[in-house]
Design a protein around this motif. Structure first.
Motif, mmCIF file in Angstrom:
data_model
loop_
_atom_site.group_PDB
_atom_site.id
_atom_site.type_symbol
_atom_site.label_atom_id
_atom_site.label_comp_id
_atom_site.label_asym_id
_atom_site.label_seq_id
_atom_site.Cartn_x
_atom_site.Cartn_y
_atom_site.Cartn_z
ATOM 1 N N PRO A 1 3.834 6.342 -3.999
ATOM 2 C CA PRO A 1 2.773 6.315 -5.019
ATOM 3 C C PRO A 1 3.326 5.856 -6.376
ATOM 4 N N GLN A 2 4.572 6.230 -6.676
ATOM 5 C CA GLN A 2 5.180 5.796 -7.939
ATOM 6 C C GLN A 2 5.171 4.268 -8.040
ATOM 7 N N GLU A 3 5.592 3.638 -6.943
ATOM 8 C CA GLU A 3 5.697 2.176 -6.971
ATOM 9 C C GLU A 3 4.316 1.536 -7.043
ATOM 10 N N TYR B 1 0.816 -1.208 0.000
ATOM 11 C CA TYR B 1 0.000 0.000 0.000
ATOM 12 C C TYR B 1 0.856 1.267 0.000
ATOM 13 N N GLU B 2 0.367 2.291 -0.647
ATOM 14 C CA GLU B 2 0.999 3.616 -0.557
ATOM 15 C C GLU B 2 0.849 4.120 0.877
ATOM 16 N N GLY B 3 1.940 4.575 1.458
ATOM 17 C CA GLY B 3 1.817 5.086 2.813
ATOM 18 C C GLY B 3 3.157 5.245 3.506
ATOM 19 N N GLY C 1 -2.960 10.248 -0.644
ATOM 20 C CA GLY C 1 -1.850 9.845 -1.504
ATOM 21 C C GLY C 1 -1.889 10.430 -2.895
ATOM 22 N N ASP C 2 -0.834 10.151 -3.631
ATOM 23 C CA ASP C 2 -0.719 10.637 -4.999
ATOM 24 C C ASP C 2 -1.023 9.555 -6.030
#
Lengths: 514, 514
Positions: A362-364, A349-351, A401-402
């Motif tokens: 967020p890129q990943e 998860y983004e975080g 998030g982005d």
């Protein structure tokens, strides 16, 4: 109005839209334990279908039967069971579906999905495990966030969750009784607080209808937003003993849940989150539980079972699609192994929480979405930014998030592709490329979507065929731009900027004119 | 001066430094094929060692024997063989090593390396496959670049390379003869141009001494810079037939190469680049070739064999360390499987060529270096930015990338660690952490190096022990900063910025004072 063959009269709606919920509701006996000892069943008949459907006890002496009609026809129904001495029958008519009602999502073209009415459905899921068990305000905020998000599926639980960032009590419990004293629970001891469920006092034979009614409200609100409710039936993160009930208690729970929820067209059955971490259930148990849902859900909603470390055997016939926790690089292989749609619901998860599963960039995460897509599958989102009030992945609330904006961009690109989803094309070397799953559309459109991921080639050669003219777009999946770089024939070279996360979209030029 | 027991007198140096090259040089017969039919061997003796060493024919009627002494003692030598009717003997004395001469690199502490004199050696390698076969100007530029780089090992080939970006002819060939006409070679057909070596005309029994003399010059120049020469004996990227010689031709080549190069202290033997892509050599062939080098190299230089897809069986006793092509996530497992130092010479290259093995970002390459380090191994660098003149990975020249500076930073961090290398510590959850391989140093220093990679935890708890005070540095491996955040005892929390590529270094505070 419904005719009581014996004498009592109950209200019900005389018409319902196709794939809507028809509900029959009657008073009945409160003697004994109605959840356990009483039955209510109805036979629904129209020209084109005939279904026997179980109802359920909704508390306060009220029994209900729900039905989702699949045809715009006149229906007749007959209600029976030991819930009452009366017998009921009635009729209703089914009107056309409203604008955004496309029916249930079903597997289409082996690896993809579509709604009952043939509209394509490309899953773009997120996870908020217990958003539904938060305060009214937070639930309202989550729905508002979802409304403005790219997500058309959300995973969440019926049972509350006890885990890091999940030390608080839920708004309600699924059973009558009292929970273990949670006043001493902190982030440091939230795990395994009462693994033996000591201190809890539940009657696992008496459901709390309010808990389920509230979840039905949530399902309905999601339905209004066009979001599928991927309902998690079991999960290991527990201090109340809901993960360690007996097989008989589990069966009662599954039948009750199926009777209540099946008529909602946007329901999916997620048998578990991390089935292999639920230690007291064997494969035989899972198979039996699956059979109960198969038998109790008259509409054959989508069914999956999600792994922790070890995949379930997704070739089992009751599993409609693979719900996977893992990085998506294996997607093309999983397609081959299981021959079913691949939905990677957890890809990290983004975080910025302390655990590696919840702190990628967020890129990943966006890369993983594209990686899944360009291997013929579908990624899933989650967000875990530290926040005392709400962490999206569990409580919902606001997105910080982005990635969601970029996931929306990806969804747009996917929706612009020929209908019916994309399949990986075998490439020489190491390129990721998908073409339409539908062979005819593949031929007709010449659609190819290449994805470079972390590769930053300064150029690449492409060669679809010798005869047609192809138009080429460079897609920056992070910066969300699409640049048309012209039309080409035969083997051609495309120069690319030295940047990560680029895709190249190639399709036949209109009229074949250069 | 050397005493000719028969009568002829030849010059040689009367003294040489420890781990330097003593060279005996004599005229001899040119009759027949000296490479094949003539032998020259010498016995070197001092108080502490006694070695028989093969010499070689260097062309123009000149024969040589080279020897690397390992003791600061007086040596006596006796030369014999059918190269000449004369017999020679002589003495020389060995002086202390000069300042930057630490001897040969050897395996130390099972998973790491050190020089003969006990100085630690932490490999920080790069690859320039045929930098040595370029023009004088380019070679000079490569050496100048290396001088200012973090690299202390370089992989390169004896045979020229035919591959993408490698269509040009080398400066020289290893054999007498003429190459296939290369005038029609372009980037489009450089692969597999003459897989059957048709059009080449080589005498595989007559070496071209100039080719080898030049490589010796390169080895010596590297030595001056403190750089190990990881010499690749065979590779598949060929249009001249050097990869498809007969076993007898290969054996002659290996013996000749060992006789010439072994006395250079900075030589390592890399049996292959991508051994499994060299189709005409079986495992039995490789094992026999390995035996030849083991027998022909009196100094037991390091030996490895590098894979394409399939790892060689690195448990073989002749293999001193694992030379690996793969992403470094497997490092800790490979340590267990092979019980040898892990050197991941290829982890994809920083650059922007069209192939995924040569176009990752500097961020990703630096991440892989840290990943290797923090799993107890050593990464390797390569750079493939498109350039008509020189691509570092093959030709050398100038470095354009952003990773070398960060690799230098990592090397500095590594050199600041307790001596003897680092081993992975088993961590709960998913953290990467290394501690000193040497148990005593681990205890004494309390050194722990954690690496977060793409994880971006907002904080983490650490707990080394309950008694000691630890000082904590946050290391930004990309921005190359080290920030001390204080001293702590017991279980403590460190807040971290939400950024990728951070490391946390923990060590016992001096004097245990907080």
């Amino acid at each position: 109005m419904c005719k009581d063959i014996g004498g009592t009269i109950m209200n019900y709606t005389k018409s319902v839209e196709k794939w809507g919920v028809f509900e029959f509701c009657s008073e009945g006996t409160t003697a004994g334990n109605p959840f356990l000892e009483r039955s209510i069943t109805a036979l629904f008949e129209s020209d084109s279908e005939r279904k026997t459907v179980n109802g359920f006890y909704d508390g306060n002496g009220i029994y209900k039967v729900r039905f989702m009609p699949s045809f715009e026809e006149e229906y007749h129904f007959t209600v029976c069971g030991n819930f009452s001495d009366s017998k009921y029958e009635g009729t209703f008519s089914v009107t056309p579906p409203s604008e955004n009602n496309h029916g249930c999502v079903k597997v289409h073209n082996k690896y993809h999905f579509q709604y009952s009415d043939g509209t394509p459905y490309y899953p773009v899921g997120t996870t908020c495990y217990v958003w539904n068990l938060q305060s009214d305000d937070l639930i309202a905020q989550t729905l508002e966030t979802l409304k403005n998000s790219p997500f058309n599926k959300i995973r969440f639980c019926i049972f509350p969750k006890s885990y890091c960032y999940n030390s608080r009590e839920p708004r309600s419990y699924p059973y009558e009784g009292t929970p273990v004293d949670g006043s001493a629970i902190t982030e440091d001891n939230v795990w395994g607080y009462t693994p033996d469920s000591k201190g809890n006092n539940w009657d696992f034979e008496r459901f709390n209808p309010k808990h389920f009614q509230h979840i039905e409200y949530c399902i309905t609100e999601l339905q209004k937003l066009g979001i599928e409710a991927d309902i998690i039936l079991f999960h290991p993160y527990d201090r109340w003993g809901f993960s360690t009930m007996t097989p008989e208690q589990n069966e009662l729970y599954l039948k009750y849940t199926a009777a209540r929820f099946s008529a909602f067209r946007n329901v999916w059955w997620a048998f578990a989150n991390e089935y292999d971490l639920i230690k007291n259930k064997s494969i035989e148990d899972w198979e039996r539980y699956a059979q109960i849902i198969v038998e109790s859900d008259p509409y054959d909603h989508l069914r999956s079972i999600h792994n922790g470390n070890q995949f379930y055997d997704h070739t089992k016939s009751w599993i409609t699609h693979c719900s996977i926790q893992r990085s998506p690089e294996g997607t093309s292989e999983w397609r081959k192994s299981y021959g079913k749609p691949i939905v990677i619901d957890e890809m990290l998860y983004e975080g910025n929480i302390q655990y590696a599963w919840g702190n990628i960039s967020p890129q990943e995460l966006v890369r993983r979405f594209w990686e899944a897509l360009c291997r013929g599958g579908y990624g899933g989102h989650g967000e875990t930014y530290i926040d005392d009030k709400a962490v999206w992945w569990s409580h919902g609330g606001e997105l910080k998030g982005d990635s969601p904006e970029r996931i929306a961009f990806m969804r747009k690109i996917l929706e612009e592709a020929p209908n019916g989803g994309l399949r990986p094309k075998n490439m020489e070397w190491d390129e990721l490329c998908v073409v339409p799953e539908d062979e005819n559309l593949a031929d007709e459109t010449g659609y190819h979507l290449f994805y470079n991921g972390i590769s930053r080639p300064g150029f690449r050669y492409y060669h679809i065929d010798d005869n047609n003219i192809y138009t080429v777009d460079i897609i920056d999946t992070w910066n969300m731009t699409v640049e048309n770089v012209g039309s080409f024939k035969g083997r051609f070279r495309i120069d690319l900027p030295t940047r990560e996360y680029l895709a190249v979209r190639i399709k036949k030029a209109e009229d074949g004119i250069e």
